[in-house]
Write a protein that holds these residues in place. Sequence first.
Motif, PDB file in Angstrom:
ATOM      1  N   ASN A  94       0.840  -1.193   0.000  1.00 30.93           N
ATOM      2  CA  ASN A  94       0.000   0.000   0.000  1.00 30.93           C
ATOM      3  C   ASN A  94       0.872   1.239   0.000  1.00 30.93           C
ATOM      4  O   ASN A  94       1.988   1.222   0.508  1.00 30.93           O
ATOM      5  N   GLY A  95       0.348   2.318  -0.554  1.00 32.71           N
ATOM      6  CA  GLY A  95       1.053   3.586  -0.504  1.00 32.71           C
ATOM      7  C   GLY A  95       1.051   4.292  -1.845  1.00 32.71           C
ATOM      8  O   GLY A  95       0.283   3.959  -2.755  1.00 32.71           O
ATOM      9  N   LEU A  96       1.925   5.268  -1.954  1.00 27.67           N
ATOM     10  CA  LEU A  96       2.007   6.116  -3.131  1.00 27.67           C
ATOM     11  C   LEU A  96       3.025   5.557  -4.131  1.00 27.67           C
ATOM     12  O   LEU A  96       4.178   5.303  -3.776  1.00 27.67           O
ATOM     13  N   TYR A  97       2.574   5.357  -5.371  1.00 27.36           N
ATOM     14  CA  TYR A  97       3.422   4.899  -6.468  1.00 27.36           C
ATOM     15  C   TYR A  97       3.632   6.073  -7.419  1.00 27.36           C
ATOM     16  O   TYR A  97       2.674   6.735  -7.808  1.00 27.36           O
ATOM     17  N   GLN A  98       4.883   6.318  -7.785  1.00 26.42           N
ATOM     18  CA  GLN A  98       5.168   7.319  -8.811  1.00 26.42           C
ATOM     19  C   GLN A  98       5.385   6.570 -10.126  1.00 26.42           C
ATOM     20  O   GLN A  98       6.204   5.643 -10.191  1.00 26.42           O
ATOM     21  N   VAL A  99       4.618   6.950 -11.132  1.00 23.81           N
ATOM     22  CA  VAL A  99       4.694   6.278 -12.427  1.00 23.81           C
ATOM     23  C   VAL A  99       5.194   7.286 -13.455  1.00 23.81           C
ATOM     24  O   VAL A  99       4.682   8.400 -13.550  1.00 23.81           O
ATOM     25  N   ARG A 100       6.210   6.867 -14.220  1.00 24.05           N
ATOM     26  CA  ARG A 100       6.790   7.738 -15.246  1.00 24.05           C
ATOM     27  C   ARG A 100       6.806   7.039 -16.590  1.00 24.05           C
ATOM     28  O   ARG A 100       7.108   5.855 -16.676  1.00 24.05           O
ATOM     29  N   ALA A 101       6.491   7.800 -17.615  1.00 21.42           N
ATOM     30  CA  ALA A 101       6.678   7.362 -19.002  1.00 21.42           C
ATOM     31  C   ALA A 101       7.788   8.241 -19.559  1.00 21.42           C
ATOM     32  O   ALA A 101       7.708   9.472 -19.473  1.00 21.42           O
ATOM     33  N   HIS A 102       8.818   7.612 -20.102  1.00 13.81           N
ATOM     34  CA  HIS A 102       9.980   8.350 -20.614  1.00 13.81           C
ATOM     35  C   HIS A 102      10.152   8.055 -22.101  1.00 13.81           C
ATOM     36  O   HIS A 102      10.263   6.892 -22.501  1.00 13.81           O
ATOM     37  N   LEU A 103      10.181   9.100 -22.904  1.00 11.59           N
ATOM     38  CA  LEU A 103      10.385   8.980 -24.349  1.00 11.59           C
ATOM     39  C   LEU A 103      11.871   8.755 -24.601  1.00 11.59           C
ATOM     40  O   LEU A 103      12.658   9.686 -24.652  1.00 11.59           O
ATOM     41  N   LYS A 104      12.247   7.483 -24.739  1.00 11.44           N
ATOM     42  CA  LYS A 104      13.660   7.122 -24.866  1.00 11.44           C
ATOM     43  C   LYS A 104      14.171   7.341 -26.289  1.00 11.44           C
ATOM     44  O   LYS A 104      15.256   7.884 -26.481  1.00 11.44           O
ATOM     45  N   SER A 105      13.420   6.875 -27.292  1.00  9.63           N
ATOM     46  CA  SER A 105      13.822   7.036 -28.698  1.00  9.63           C
ATOM     47  C   SER A 105      12.627   7.555 -29.485  1.00  9.63           C
ATOM     48  O   SER A 105      11.670   6.818 -29.723  1.00  9.63           O
ATOM     49  N   GLU A 106      12.699   8.819 -29.875  1.00  9.23           N
ATOM     50  CA  GLU A 106      11.615   9.425 -30.645  1.00  9.23           C
ATOM     51  C   GLU A 106      11.821   9.105 -32.126  1.00  9.23           C
ATOM     52  O   GLU A 106      12.810   9.496 -32.719  1.00  9.23           O
ATOM     53  N   ARG A 107      10.875   8.368 -32.687  1.00 14.76           N
ATOM     54  CA  ARG A 107      10.966   7.934 -34.081  1.00 14.76           C
ATOM     55  C   ARG A 107       9.879   8.545 -34.954  1.00 14.76           C
ATOM     56  O   ARG A 107       9.890   8.337 -36.165  1.00 14.76           O
ATOM     57  N   THR A 108       8.922   9.210 -34.342  1.00 15.17           N
ATOM     58  CA  THR A 108       7.855   9.865 -35.088  1.00 15.17           C
ATOM     59  C   THR A 108       7.775  11.321 -34.638  1.00 15.17           C
ATOM     60  O   THR A 108       8.185  11.664 -33.531  1.00 15.17           O
ATOM     61  N   GLU A 109       7.229  12.164 -35.492  1.00 18.00           N
ATOM     62  CA  GLU A 109       7.122  13.586 -35.162  1.00 18.00           C
ATOM     63  C   GLU A 109       5.828  13.879 -34.436  1.00 18.00           C
ATOM     64  O   GLU A 109       4.849  13.144 -34.558  1.00 18.00           O
ATOM     65  N   GLY A 110       5.849  14.964 -33.668  1.00 18.52           N
ATOM     66  CA  GLY A 110       4.637  15.438 -33.015  1.00 18.52           C
ATOM     67  C   GLY A 110       4.401  14.821 -31.653  1.00 18.52           C
ATOM     68  O   GLY A 110       5.196  14.046 -31.139  1.00 18.52           O
ATOM     69  N   ALA A 111       3.270  15.209 -31.088  1.00 20.08           N
ATOM     70  CA  ALA A 111       2.888  14.740 -29.759  1.00 20.08           C
ATOM     71  C   ALA A 111       2.445  13.280 -29.808  1.00 20.08           C
ATOM     72  O   ALA A 111       1.892  12.825 -30.806  1.00 20.08           O
ATOM     73  N   LYS A 112       2.699  12.569 -28.727  1.00 23.99           N
ATOM     74  CA  LYS A 112       2.316  11.169 -28.595  1.00 23.99           C
ATOM     75  C   LYS A 112       1.487  11.030 -27.324  1.00 23.99           C
ATOM     76  O   LYS A 112       1.937  11.374 -26.243  1.00 23.99           O
ATOM     77  N   GLN A 113       0.293  10.518 -27.451  1.00 28.11           N
ATOM     78  CA  GLN A 113      -0.534  10.265 -26.287  1.00 28.11           C
ATOM     79  C   GLN A 113      -0.146   8.925 -25.681  1.00 28.11           C
ATOM     80  O   GLN A 113       0.001   7.930 -26.390  1.00 28.11           O
ATOM     81  N   VAL A 114       0.048   8.915 -24.363  1.00 27.48           N
ATOM     82  CA  VAL A 114       0.269   7.673 -23.633  1.00 27.48           C
ATOM     83  C   VAL A 114      -0.925   7.473 -22.712  1.00 27.48           C
ATOM     84  O   VAL A 114      -1.510   8.434 -22.219  1.00 27.48           O
ATOM     85  N   ILE A 115      -1.286   6.217 -22.530  1.00 27.35           N
ATOM     86  CA  ILE A 115      -2.384   5.883 -21.627  1.00 27.35           C
ATOM     87  C   ILE A 115      -1.861   4.874 -20.622  1.00 27.35           C
ATOM     88  O   ILE A 115      -1.362   3.810 -20.990  1.00 27.35           O
ATOM     89  N   LEU A 116      -1.939   5.242 -19.358  1.00 27.93           N
ATOM     90  CA  LEU A 116      -1.535   4.369 -18.262  1.00 27.93           C
ATOM     91  C   LEU A 116      -2.785   3.716 -17.693  1.00 27.93           C
ATOM     92  O   LEU A 116      -3.724   4.404 -17.297  1.00 27.93           O
ATOM     93  N   HIS A 117      -2.783   2.397 -17.670  1.00 27.26           N
ATOM     94  CA  HIS A 117      -3.878   1.640 -17.062  1.00 27.26           C
ATOM     95  C   HIS A 117      -3.370   1.068 -15.743  1.00 27.26           C
ATOM     96  O   HIS A 117      -2.355   0.381 -15.716  1.00 27.26           O
TER      97      HIS A 117
END
Length: 147
Positions: A94-117
């Motif tokens: 139990n407790g607080l989880y910090q979740v990060r999405a990191h763009l390691k290798s950008e291969r496409t242009e523009g914004a990318k939507q990420v969805i965390l489930h």
Amino acid sequence: MPAPAPAPVSDEARRAEAERRMEERGGSRGDLNFTLEWSTTDDIDLYVTCPTGATVSYLNRGDCNGVYDLDANVLRAEAISDPVENIVFTDAPNGLYQVRAHLKSERTEGAKQVILHVLRRNGPSQSYEGMLGDGQVEWTTNISISR
């Protein structure tokens, strides 16, 4: 300091589809899953810092009862346009989880939507949306888990 958690996105069908893709690609289902999906061939990495302070990621594939079991789009030649990454916990603390999405290798242009489930076996599952790209290489949110 990470931004406060965004409001959850309510779409049970989208969560079910992400769970299906995760399991189809060899991911495990546990008491608690953090499953990240996006729709580009970019390499985006998932990091989960547990309430203990340990971080589970491709750099540390197991800690605090969590396992990093899906790593998508690592190699450009094998990249797919509907990737999913997964970190699964058994007996999640139990407790607080910090979740990060990191763009390691950008291969496409523009914004990318990420969805965390955030998929819970015994409790409500929720989904959160973030954006990467256009100069933004990291998206972070905090998720509080209690039984």
